[in-house]
Design a protein around this motif. Structure first.
Motif, PDB file in Angstrom:
ATOM      1  N   THR A 217      16.583 -15.278  -1.011  1.00 42.40           N
ATOM      2  CA  THR A 217      17.607 -16.071  -1.702  1.00 42.40           C
ATOM      3  C   THR A 217      16.968 -17.123  -2.610  1.00 42.40           C
ATOM      4  OG1 THR A 217      17.782 -17.530   0.209  1.00 42.40           O
ATOM      5  CG2 THR A 217      19.424 -15.776   0.042  1.00 42.40           C
ATOM      6  N   SER A 218      15.800 -17.656  -2.228  1.00 46.17           N
ATOM      7  CA  SER A 218      15.156 -18.692  -3.049  1.00 46.17           C
ATOM      8  C   SER A 218      14.293 -18.084  -4.156  1.00 46.17           C
ATOM      9  CB  SER A 218      14.260 -19.573  -2.166  1.00 46.17           C
ATOM     10  OG  SER A 218      13.165 -18.812  -1.665  1.00 46.17           O
ATOM     11  N   GLY A 219      13.822 -16.859  -3.967  1.00 48.78           N
ATOM     12  CA  GLY A 219      12.902 -16.228  -4.932  1.00 48.78           C
ATOM     13  C   GLY A 219      11.467 -16.728  -4.767  1.00 48.78           C
ATOM     14  N   GLN A 220      11.205 -17.642  -3.835  1.00 44.85           N
ATOM     15  CA  GLN A 220       9.854 -18.202  -3.672  1.00 44.85           C
ATOM     16  C   GLN A 220       8.921 -17.204  -2.962  1.00 44.85           C
ATOM     17  OE1 GLN A 220      10.483 -21.811  -1.450  1.00 44.85           O
ATOM     18  NE2 GLN A 220      11.705 -22.738  -3.066  1.00 44.85           N
ATOM     19  N   ILE A 221       7.680 -17.148  -3.459  1.00 38.97           N
ATOM     20  CA  ILE A 221       6.702 -16.229  -2.854  1.00 38.97           C
ATOM     21  C   ILE A 221       5.501 -17.017  -2.336  1.00 38.97           C
ATOM     22  CG2 ILE A 221       5.095 -14.313  -3.307  1.00 38.97           C
ATOM     23  CD1 ILE A 221       7.069 -13.327  -5.443  1.00 38.97           C
ATOM     24  N   MET A 222       5.049 -16.653  -1.116  1.00 42.50           N
ATOM     25  CA  MET A 222       3.830 -17.230  -0.556  1.00 42.50           C
ATOM     26  C   MET A 222       2.724 -16.170  -0.581  1.00 42.50           C
ATOM     27  SD  MET A 222       3.028 -18.142   3.371  1.00 42.50           S
ATOM     28  CE  MET A 222       3.825 -19.713   3.292  1.00 42.50           C
ATOM     29  N   VAL A 223       1.531 -16.587  -1.052  1.00 43.72           N
ATOM     30  CA  VAL A 223       0.366 -15.705  -0.959  1.00 43.72           C
ATOM     31  C   VAL A 223      -0.558 -16.316   0.079  1.00 43.72           C
ATOM     32  CG1 VAL A 223      -1.645 -14.795  -2.185  1.00 43.72           C
ATOM     33  CG2 VAL A 223       0.545 -15.011  -3.388  1.00 43.72           C
ATOM     34  N   CYS A 224      -0.931 -15.526   1.063  1.00 43.77           N
ATOM     35  CA  CYS A 224      -1.847 -16.019   2.098  1.00 43.77           C
ATOM     36  C   CYS A 224      -3.053 -15.082   2.142  1.00 43.77           C
ATOM     37  CB  CYS A 224      -1.127 -16.053   3.452  1.00 43.77           C
ATOM     38  SG  CYS A 224      -2.234 -16.403   4.820  1.00 43.77           S
ATOM     39  N   LEU A 225      -4.242 -15.653   1.984  1.00 49.14           N
ATOM     40  CA  LEU A 225      -5.469 -14.858   2.026  1.00 49.14           C
ATOM     41  C   LEU A 225      -6.126 -15.094   3.382  1.00 49.14           C
ATOM     42  CD1 LEU A 225      -6.666 -16.006  -1.502  1.00 49.14           C
ATOM     43  CD2 LEU A 225      -5.562 -13.832  -0.960  1.00 49.14           C
ATOM     44  N   VAL A 226      -6.253 -14.047   4.166  1.00 51.97           N
ATOM     45  CA  VAL A 226      -6.846 -14.196   5.499  1.00 51.97           C
ATOM     46  C   VAL A 226      -8.337 -13.902   5.368  1.00 51.97           C
ATOM     47  CG1 VAL A 226      -6.738 -13.489   7.911  1.00 51.97           C
ATOM     48  CG2 VAL A 226      -4.685 -13.358   6.495  1.00 51.97           C
ATOM     49  N   ILE A 227      -9.163 -14.882   5.730  1.00 50.90           N
ATOM     50  CA  ILE A 227     -10.601 -14.716   5.464  1.00 50.90           C
ATOM     51  C   ILE A 227     -11.459 -14.881   6.720  1.00 50.90           C
ATOM     52  CG2 ILE A 227     -10.424 -15.400   3.043  1.00 50.90           C
ATOM     53  CD1 ILE A 227     -11.575 -18.152   3.875  1.00 50.90           C
ATOM     54  N   ASN A 228     -12.607 -14.205   6.660  1.00 52.80           N
ATOM     55  CA  ASN A 228     -13.616 -14.307   7.702  1.00 52.80           C
ATOM     56  C   ASN A 228     -14.674 -15.295   7.191  1.00 52.80           C
ATOM     57  OD1 ASN A 228     -15.401 -13.623   9.872  1.00 52.80           O
ATOM     58  ND2 ASN A 228     -16.436 -12.143   8.544  1.00 52.80           N
ATOM     59  N   THR A 250       5.034 -19.764  -5.329  1.00 58.34           N
ATOM     60  CA  THR A 250       5.193 -21.223  -5.232  1.00 58.34           C
ATOM     61  C   THR A 250       4.173 -21.843  -4.287  1.00 58.34           C
ATOM     62  OG1 THR A 250       6.869 -20.812  -3.555  1.00 58.34           O
ATOM     63  CG2 THR A 250       7.667 -21.288  -5.781  1.00 58.34           C
ATOM     64  N   THR A 251       3.458 -21.013  -3.541  1.00 55.60           N
ATOM     65  CA  THR A 251       2.426 -21.574  -2.669  1.00 55.60           C
ATOM     66  C   THR A 251       1.342 -20.537  -2.368  1.00 55.60           C
ATOM     67  OG1 THR A 251       2.084 -22.970  -0.718  1.00 55.60           O
ATOM     68  CG2 THR A 251       3.510 -21.071  -0.409  1.00 55.60           C
ATOM     69  N   VAL A 252       0.099 -21.032  -2.270  1.00 54.37           N
ATOM     70  CA  VAL A 252      -1.033 -20.163  -1.913  1.00 54.37           C
ATOM     71  C   VAL A 252      -1.756 -20.846  -0.756  1.00 54.37           C
ATOM     72  CG1 VAL A 252      -3.211 -19.143  -2.712  1.00 54.37           C
ATOM     73  CG2 VAL A 252      -1.273 -19.310  -4.294  1.00 54.37           C
ATOM     74  N   VAL A 253      -2.003 -20.092   0.310  1.00 57.37           N
ATOM     75  CA  VAL A 253      -2.702 -20.664   1.461  1.00 57.37           C
ATOM     76  C   VAL A 253      -3.848 -19.741   1.900  1.00 57.37           C
ATOM     77  CG1 VAL A 253      -0.671 -21.902   2.357  1.00 57.37           C
ATOM     78  CG2 VAL A 253      -1.143 -19.620   3.163  1.00 57.37           C
ATOM     79  N   ILE A 254      -4.815 -20.365   2.559  1.00 56.46           N
ATOM     80  CA  ILE A 254      -5.941 -19.617   3.122  1.00 56.46           C
ATOM     81  C   ILE A 254      -5.789 -19.681   4.640  1.00 56.46           C
ATOM     82  CG2 ILE A 254      -8.478 -19.578   3.390  1.00 56.46           C
ATOM     83  CD1 ILE A 254      -7.716 -19.160   0.515  1.00 56.46           C
ATOM     84  N   ASN A 255      -5.930 -18.545   5.292  1.00 59.71           N
ATOM     85  CA  ASN A 255      -5.914 -18.544   6.760  1.00 59.71           C
ATOM     86  C   ASN A 255      -7.293 -18.123   7.244  1.00 59.71           C
ATOM     87  OD1 ASN A 255      -5.580 -16.692   9.373  1.00 59.71           O
ATOM     88  ND2 ASN A 255      -4.060 -18.315   9.442  1.00 59.71           N
ATOM     89  N   ILE A 256      -7.859 -18.921   8.139  1.00 61.43           N
ATOM     90  CA  ILE A 256      -9.214 -18.649   8.628  1.00 61.43           C
ATOM     91  C   ILE A 256      -9.125 -17.808   9.908  1.00 61.43           C
ATOM     92  CG2 ILE A 256     -11.410 -19.722   9.335  1.00 61.43           C
ATOM     93  CD1 ILE A 256     -10.578 -20.944   6.701  1.00 61.43           C
TER      94      ILE A 256
END
Ligand code: SAM
Length: 495
Positions: A217-228, A250-256
């Motif tokens: 409904t918001s159209g917002q997209i999150m990109v999450c890069l899961v990294i070693n 609208t947001t980019v995050v890194i997951n360790i």
């Protein structure tokens, strides 16, 4: 008959995972990708005493339910194993699957009906599955493992059925359309900047998974890069490129995630760009979703599912309601608007924190949330308060409800229980236990949350039409202890 022998087979039935079933040469055969009504040429793969598994070589005469698969990697991916069946047939397969589980596993009488008046006395009506108008592009989440193809090119895609080799996928037709372009930008960025893909065998390389989420409904997209690793080189530059090419990002995050594990996400998330979460609405309620949040993957059907749970709860505004296995409080908040109070219980503390935030953000002040195992928290509170519930909603994970929890629920004497389930087999087992505890299943409403796949979600309404008198709980407790002892002994003997 021996391995690789080929034979003609008429498919007459369908198994719980959507595999075609037919009988030939004195055996019952299970054939993936074959559907009822097909006549096929099959090749024997695994042969047991009375049944076997065969590979579909060729469709000789197609079933009337057969349609062309839309996805170019339908076979090797295997995720959408029902896509060669028309949608009406998929829905009727799922309705029967729920009925079969209730009869075979729950040992209860059930029947597929168009409306509940058609079910006979003492027969549980399983209603037609609530489907989608457009059963593609429904997922708000994509999780793509990253690796290399045979030529050494970096790829992202899907694991080939039951393996860990990646089939490159430029687009996934059940996921939102932007996923293909976003994945391409990330892979090109990595190739250009010498960023490596993770290698599972050696536990080396950096990028493990690309996780994408979209608020429909918001159209917002999150990109999450899961990294070693601890950081992703030039992450801000990649975020800029993504934003320029796809304004919805609208947001980019890194997951360790540095563990040797199949679990996709690690515990640590760092925001590179934007707020670190997206928002989305279900009906009038708005929710914050971050990389770790459990949020139903099909938002269009979620509204239908929750509306059914609410309808089954039959709230008038004066009820005390419990929402067990409540996640980030999505169902709880739906219920709270129509009840006197709601108490939610969830095992993941972060989800409970989110449930509290979601309640505040939506102006809900009559919901409280407890962190802990439902089977520990609810009996403890019941011991302390001897509290009564007017309605209990449960939405457990695939393994279903804990036995002690079911007993405590019965002791709380709710008038109605709305059981939301993502696995009809464990639902059926729990319906049987609840019946022994005095609660009858009055109607069962499946909802198609996962079109093209064999999965089916169900909401069941139960009521204490023949609840035992309080004193008989003591005997019942002993019986339940026996029940679980025998069940566990059974489990141990097979392991
Ligand atoms: C199918 S999800 C339902 C979540 C929520 N009702 C929703 O629709 O978003 C099941 C939830 O149960 C939680 N859970 C798993 N085991 C649990 C337990 N023993 N006690 C309480 N919650 C548990 C999971 O963390 C998950 O959030």
């Amino acid at each position: 008959m021996k391995k690789n022998d080929t034979f003609e087979l008429k498919i007459t039935d369908i198994g719980a995972d959507g595999e075609g079933i037919g009988r030939a040469e004195g055996f019952t055969w299970f054939v993936k990708d074959a559907i009822p009504g097909d006549t096929v040429e099959a090749a024997a793969m695994k042969i047991k005493k009375t049944y076997g598994f065969a590979r579909l070589k060729r469709v000789i005469e197609p079933s009337q339910q057969r349609v062309n698969s839309q996805c170019p990697i339908a076979g090797p991916c295997g995720g959408c194993s029902l896509q060669s069946m028309n949608y009406a047939a998929q829905l009727s397969f799922k309705q029967k699957k729920v009925r079969d589980c209730i009869e075979r596993i729950g040992d209860l009488k059930a029947s597929t009906v168009d409306d509940i008046s058609q079910a006979g006395e003492g027969v549980i009506p399983v209603l037609p599955v609530i489907g989608m108008d457009e059963p593609w592009r429904y997922r708000n989440k994509a999780q793509l493992p990253v690796g290399y193809d045979k030529s050494g090119r970096m790829v992202a895609g899907f694991y080939a059925g039951r393996t860990h080799s990646i089939i490159p996928q430029s687009d996934c037709l059940i996921t939102f359309p932007e996923n293909a372009a976003i994945t391409r930008i990330i892979l090109d960025f990595c190739e250009k900047n010498g960023i490596s893909a993770y290698d599972e065998a050696g536990h080396t390389g950096l990028l493990r998974h690309i996780l994408l989420r979209k608020g429909f409904t918001s159209g917002q997209i999150m990109v999450c890069l899961v990294i070693n690793g601890d950081s992703f080189p030039k992450a801000e530059l990649l975020a800029k490129e993504l934003k320029a090419a796809q304004p919805g990002v609208t947001t980019v995050v890194i997951n360790i995630n540095r563990e040797r594990t199949n679990v996709i996400l690690g515990r640590d998330c760092r925001t590179v760009y934007g707020p670190g979460y997206i928002t989305d609405n279900i009906g009038e309620l708005s929710f914050r979703i971050d990389a770790m949040s459990f949020f139903q993957v099909n938002p269009v059907q979620t509204l239908k599912l929750y509306s059914k749970a609410l309808e089954f709860a039959g709230l008038t505004g004066s009820e005390t309601v419990w929402d067990l296995y409540c996640g980030a409080g999505t169902i709880s908040l739906f219920l709270a608007k129509n009840a006197a109070s709601v108490r939610g219980v969830e095992i993941i503390p972060e989800a409970v924190e989110k449930a509290r935030e979601n309640a505040r953000a939506n102006g809900v002040d009559n919901a409280v949330f407890y962190a802990g195992r439902a089977e520990e928290v609810v009996p403890r509170i019941f011991e302390e308060e001897h509290c009564h519930a007017d309605v209990i909603v449960v939405d457990p994970p695939r393994k279903g409800c804990d036995g002690l929890l079911l007993q405590t629920m019965a002791k709380m004497e709710p008038e109605r229980i709305a059981y939301v389930s993502c696995d009809p087999a464990t639902l059926a087992r729990d319906l049987k236990i609840l019946k022994e505890l005095g609660y009858d299943a009055l109607k069962v409403q499946p909802v198609d949350m996962f079109p093209q796949t064999p999965g089916v979600e169900t909401v069941c309404l139960l009521s204490n039409t023949q609840r035992p008198k309080k004193e008989s709980y003591i005997t019942l407790d002993v019986e339940m202890e026996d029940y679980y002892r025998i069940k566990n002994e059974g489990k141990n003997s097979t392991t």
